[in-house]
Design an enzyme around this catalytic site. Structure first.
Site, PDB file in Angstrom:
ATOM      1  N   ARG A  32      48.996  44.969  42.830  1.00 42.92           N
ATOM      2  CA  ARG A  32      48.397  45.698  41.700  1.00 42.92           C
ATOM      3  C   ARG A  32      49.127  47.000  41.381  1.00 42.92           C
ATOM      4  O   ARG A  32      48.493  47.971  40.955  1.00 42.92           O
ATOM      5  CB  ARG A  32      46.917  46.017  41.977  1.00 42.92           C
ATOM      6  CG  ARG A  32      46.005  44.797  42.012  1.00 42.92           C
ATOM      7  CD  ARG A  32      45.648  44.362  40.600  1.00 42.92           C
ATOM      8  NE  ARG A  32      44.714  43.239  40.627  1.00 42.92           N
ATOM      9  CZ  ARG A  32      43.402  43.361  40.481  1.00 42.92           C
ATOM     10  NH1 ARG A  32      42.872  44.539  40.281  1.00 42.92           N
ATOM     11  NH2 ARG A  32      42.641  42.307  40.508  1.00 42.92           N
ATOM     12  N   ARG A  36      45.344  50.827  37.134  1.00 46.32           N
ATOM     13  CA  ARG A  36      44.617  51.974  36.586  1.00 46.32           C
ATOM     14  C   ARG A  36      44.935  53.322  37.207  1.00 46.32           C
ATOM     15  O   ARG A  36      44.538  54.351  36.678  1.00 46.32           O
ATOM     16  CB  ARG A  36      43.103  51.705  36.697  1.00 46.32           C
ATOM     17  CG  ARG A  36      42.617  50.737  35.633  1.00 46.32           C
ATOM     18  CD  ARG A  36      41.207  50.296  35.888  1.00 46.32           C
ATOM     19  NE  ARG A  36      41.186  49.447  37.082  1.00 46.32           N
ATOM     20  CZ  ARG A  36      40.104  48.823  37.537  1.00 46.32           C
ATOM     21  NH1 ARG A  36      38.963  48.969  36.915  1.00 46.32           N
ATOM     22  NH2 ARG A  36      40.179  48.081  38.613  1.00 46.32           N
ATOM     23  N   ARG A  45      45.640  50.905  28.038  1.00 51.93           N
ATOM     24  CA  ARG A  45      44.307  50.330  28.240  1.00 51.93           C
ATOM     25  C   ARG A  45      43.321  50.840  27.185  1.00 51.93           C
ATOM     26  O   ARG A  45      42.378  50.142  26.831  1.00 51.93           O
ATOM     27  CB  ARG A  45      43.827  50.716  29.637  1.00 51.93           C
ATOM     28  CG  ARG A  45      42.598  49.979  30.127  1.00 51.93           C
ATOM     29  CD  ARG A  45      42.343  50.401  31.561  1.00 51.93           C
ATOM     30  NE  ARG A  45      41.238  49.713  32.179  1.00 51.93           N
ATOM     31  CZ  ARG A  45      40.011  50.223  32.254  1.00 51.93           C
ATOM     32  NH1 ARG A  45      39.736  51.393  31.722  1.00 51.93           N
ATOM     33  NH2 ARG A  45      39.071  49.520  32.871  1.00 51.93           N
ATOM     34  N   ASP A  81      47.060  37.806  35.035  1.00 52.82           N
ATOM     35  CA  ASP A  81      45.868  37.701  35.882  1.00 52.82           C
ATOM     36  C   ASP A  81      45.729  36.270  36.394  1.00 52.82           C
ATOM     37  O   ASP A  81      46.185  35.336  35.740  1.00 52.82           O
ATOM     38  CB  ASP A  81      44.609  38.094  35.105  1.00 52.82           C
ATOM     39  CG  ASP A  81      43.499  38.502  36.075  1.00 52.82           C
ATOM     40  OD1 ASP A  81      43.492  39.666  36.502  1.00 52.82           O
ATOM     41  OD2 ASP A  81      42.674  37.633  36.440  1.00 52.82           O
ATOM     42  N   TYR A 158      35.536  31.807  41.175  1.00 50.22           N
ATOM     43  CA  TYR A 158      35.217  32.468  39.898  1.00 50.22           C
ATOM     44  C   TYR A 158      34.632  31.491  38.884  1.00 50.22           C
ATOM     45  O   TYR A 158      33.703  31.814  38.145  1.00 50.22           O
ATOM     46  CB  TYR A 158      36.462  33.146  39.325  1.00 50.22           C
ATOM     47  CG  TYR A 158      36.794  34.429  40.041  1.00 50.22           C
ATOM     48  CD1 TYR A 158      36.055  35.593  39.809  1.00 50.22           C
ATOM     49  CD2 TYR A 158      37.813  34.491  40.976  1.00 50.22           C
ATOM     50  CE1 TYR A 158      36.330  36.769  40.485  1.00 50.22           C
ATOM     51  CE2 TYR A 158      38.106  35.665  41.658  1.00 50.22           C
ATOM     52  CZ  TYR A 158      37.357  36.805  41.408  1.00 50.22           C
ATOM     53  OH  TYR A 158      37.626  37.960  42.086  1.00 50.22           O
TER      54      TYR A 158
END
Ligand code: CP3
Length: 352
Positions: A32, A36, A45, A81, A158
């Site tokens: 990652r 962020r 973003r 992703d 998921y």
């Protein structure tokens, strides 16, 4: 190799470590690493939704390069992703800020599971391949580019749960209630992942990582039944580039993964010691990890010391310095830099 010609690779440390060839120091990257904690990521973003960023090759390329420009790690990983594959299989995925992924039409019944078929995955996800090819060109050979996919078990979690979860209780209940439908879904996810990774390699990915983020929810026997066979099948299908398997929480499977999976490297999380990981894998594979991501909140001098200690314990050869899971959103950039630089400046204990 890939179908196109790309600029010559200038830093092959990461690929050498994967192949078990001699290195001067371990390569370093962070799971990652585009994320962020980077102000430049936060700027994009604010302007574009998550899947706009994923589905626009120019944006995905720009985001992939942000940590390369900022921190100069030894590998880039394509910004995308794992949930692109469920999307290509007909699942509606929304990424809700502060909540994570939410599926509009999760797999609820046996019929839902039996109606999933992996078809035209590479065409449906062409934007990922376009992003990979563009990023290879823009990287200009600075560092290798990693492609990736979620492992079938983690995608199953998921798709059946319909959202993120700590326990994935609906997914696990489904597995035990409907083993045939579950086996069908895992089989189709395996086929989809094989096609997807082949297309990523053809588009220019120089290594691939398979994320089995929820492997640790399974008992060793369940892992053998529901996760390991598809990991072996997927790894065997990737012929031209090295594969990294990251089965988070599956410390009990390290030995089997090292001896049976055919992976070039195994990712390890921070719940196991370097000595344990080396002992179980017995030199059969390279190892990648395992700095506790929350340790990046320690003062930089301490980060540097802990990083050196981690490398002392894993050893320089057959090792890729990384975190034990993705970087957290509130890590100061200078702390991430302290981690990366400590690896790049590493000297063995006797020459310090
Ligand atoms: O490593 C990289 O820099 C490449 C990009 C990457 C992302 N997701 C971007 C992303 C990779 C390799 C992933 C993999 C992924 N996605 C995994 C496996 C790795 C892991 O962390 O276990 C999983 C489980 C997902 C699913 C996913 N995507 C979740 C659960 C979430 C929400 C939680 C979160 O961290 O926000 C995402 C969103 C996501 N994927 C973000 C990023 C940068 C954050 C989105 C944002 O708020 O901008």
């Amino acid at each position: 190799m890939s179908n196109q010609t790309f600029p010559e690779l200038k830093n092959d440390l990461f690929l050498r470590a994967l192949r078990g060839e001699p290195v001067e120091r371990p390569p370093v990257w962070m799971m990652r690493q585009a994320g962020r904690y980077l102000p430049q990521y936060m700027e994009l973003r604010r302007k574009y939704s998550f899947f706009e960023r994923v589905e626009t090759p120019e944006l995905a390329c720009e985001i992939t390069l942000q940590p390369i420009d900022e921190l100069e790690p030894d590998a880039a990983i394509i910004f995308s992703d794992i949930l692109t594959v469920p999307q290509a299989l007909g699942i509606d995925v929304q990424m809700i800020p502060g909540r994570g992924p939410v599926m509009g039409n999760r797999i609820e019944t046996e019929d839902d599971a039996f109606s999933v078929f992996a078809e035209d995955i590479a065409e449906k996800l062409h934007y990922v391949m376009d992003a990979i090819t563009l990023t290879r060109k823009e990287l200009n050979g600075r560092v290798p580019l990693i492609g990736f996919a979620g492992a079938p078990w983690t995608l199953f979690c998921y798709m059946v749960q319909g959202e993120g979860s700590k326990t994935f209780d609906r997914a696990k209940s489904f597995l035990y209630q409907y083993p045939d439908a579950s086996a069908h879904l895992i089989k189709e996810l395996t086929r989809a992942t094989i096609d997807y990774l082949a297309a990523q390699v053809a588009a220019g990915a120089q290594a691939v990582q398979v994320f089995d983020s929820w492997a640790g929810l399974l008992s060793p026997d369940d892992f053998n039944q529901w996760a390991l066979p598809s990991l072996i099948e997927i790894t065997a299908s990737v012929k031209e580039v090295p594969v990294i398997l990251f089965a988070k929480g599956a410390w009990y499977a390290l030995e089997r993964l090292a001896f049976k999976s055919g992976a070039a490297a195994l990712g390890v999380d921070w719940t196991l010691s370097p000595e344990f990981a080396r002992e179980k894998t017995a030199g059969r594979v390279s190892l990648q990890g395992n700095f506790d991501p929350s340790h990046l909140l320690a003062p930089p001098a301490e980060i540097e010391q802990m990083t050196r200690r981690m490398i002392d314990r894993f050893g320089v050869q057959g090792y890729i310095a990384n975190l034990g899971h993705g970087i957290l959103p509130h890590i100061p950039v200078d702390h991430a830099r302290a981690f990366v630089n400590a690896v790049k400046e590493y000297r063995s204990p006797d020459s310090r």
